[in-house]
Design an enzyme around this catalytic site. Structure first.
Site, short mmCIF file in Angstrom:
data_model
loop_
_atom_site.label_atom_id
_atom_site.label_comp_id
_atom_site.label_asym_id
_atom_site.label_seq_id
_atom_site.Cartn_x
_atom_site.Cartn_y
_atom_site.Cartn_z
N ALA A 155 0.94 -1.15 0.21
CA ALA A 155 -0.06 0.15 -0.11
C ALA A 155 0.95 1.26 -0.20
O ALA A 155 1.80 1.25 0.46
CB ALA A 155 -0.85 0.00 1.35
N THR A 156 0.20 2.28 -0.73
CA THR A 156 1.25 3.39 -0.81
C THR A 156 1.42 4.18 0.79
O THR A 156 2.41 4.59 0.89
CB THR A 156 0.55 4.52 -1.77
OG1 THR A 156 0.32 3.92 -2.99
CG2 THR A 156 1.21 5.88 -1.67
N GLU A 169 9.35 7.57 5.82
CA GLU A 169 9.29 8.32 6.82
C GLU A 169 9.99 8.08 7.97
O GLU A 169 10.85 8.65 8.69
CB GLU A 169 7.88 8.95 7.44
CG GLU A 169 7.32 9.95 6.40
CD GLU A 169 6.08 10.95 7.31
OE1 GLU A 169 6.27 11.81 7.47
OE2 GLU A 169 5.08 10.17 7.44
N GLY A 209 7.09 15.59 10.69
CA GLY A 209 6.83 15.96 9.15
C GLY A 209 5.90 16.86 8.97
O GLY A 209 4.86 17.11 9.49
N HIS A 229 4.72 6.46 -5.83
CA HIS A 229 4.77 5.21 -5.78
C HIS A 229 4.58 4.54 -7.11
O HIS A 229 3.62 4.79 -7.72
CB HIS A 229 3.68 4.55 -4.61
CG HIS A 229 3.80 3.20 -4.38
ND1 HIS A 229 2.94 2.63 -3.39
CD2 HIS A 229 4.59 2.17 -4.58
CE1 HIS A 229 3.17 1.51 -3.17
NE2 HIS A 229 4.32 1.27 -4.03
N ARG A 273 11.04 17.77 7.24
CA ARG A 273 10.65 17.71 8.65
C ARG A 273 11.32 18.92 9.33
O ARG A 273 12.25 19.65 8.79
CB ARG A 273 11.31 16.42 9.30
CG ARG A 273 11.18 14.92 8.59
CD ARG A 273 11.59 13.87 9.35
NE ARG A 273 10.81 13.44 10.36
CZ ARG A 273 9.56 13.17 10.64
NH1 ARG A 273 8.97 12.66 9.59
NH2 ARG A 273 9.19 12.71 11.83
#
Length: 116
Positions: free
Chosen positions: A23-24, A32, A49, A56, A101
């Site tokens: 999954a994306t 992250e 973040g 993707h 970030r």
């Protein structure tokens, strides 16, 4: 950071689609996590973040090994920009992009979070 795609990591499991592939949102979480691992902050500080721009671009089935990397490419005071990438065990680029970030004081940040 290296991860193996499991059933709980799929688009079908996370609700971002209905296929049994990485999954994306999980790919993004792994990217992250790589940015966090790349930092060496004292215990009073952490990073949050603030912006994500990720493509993707390749599907990865359950059982695939994914390596997420993060390279700090820009630092301006508290602002950090990372170039991120994820490759599968065959070297195929699965996802890439940039994560921003900001370094914050852990206690002060949490004090400003509204309470329900």
């Amino acid at each position: 950071m290296t991860h193996t795609v499991g059933d709980a990591d799929t688009a079908a499991a996370l609700g971002s689609g209905d296929l049994p592939v990485l999954a994306t949102p999980r790919a993004l979480a792994w990217l992250e996590a790589a940015t966090c691992a790349a930092l060496d902050l004292d215990d009073s500080r952490t990073s949050v973040g603030t912006r994500v721009e990720v493509e993707h671009i390749a599907a990865s089935p359950v059982g695939a090994t994914i390596t997420a990397t993060a390279d700090l490419v820009h630092e301006d005071g508290r602002l950090l920009r990372f170039r991120v990438a994820a490759h599968d065990g065959h070297g195929t680029l699965v996802a890439h992009g940039e994560v921003r970030r900001v370094v914050v004081d852990r206690t002060r940040f949490l004090e400003r979070v509204p309470r329900p």
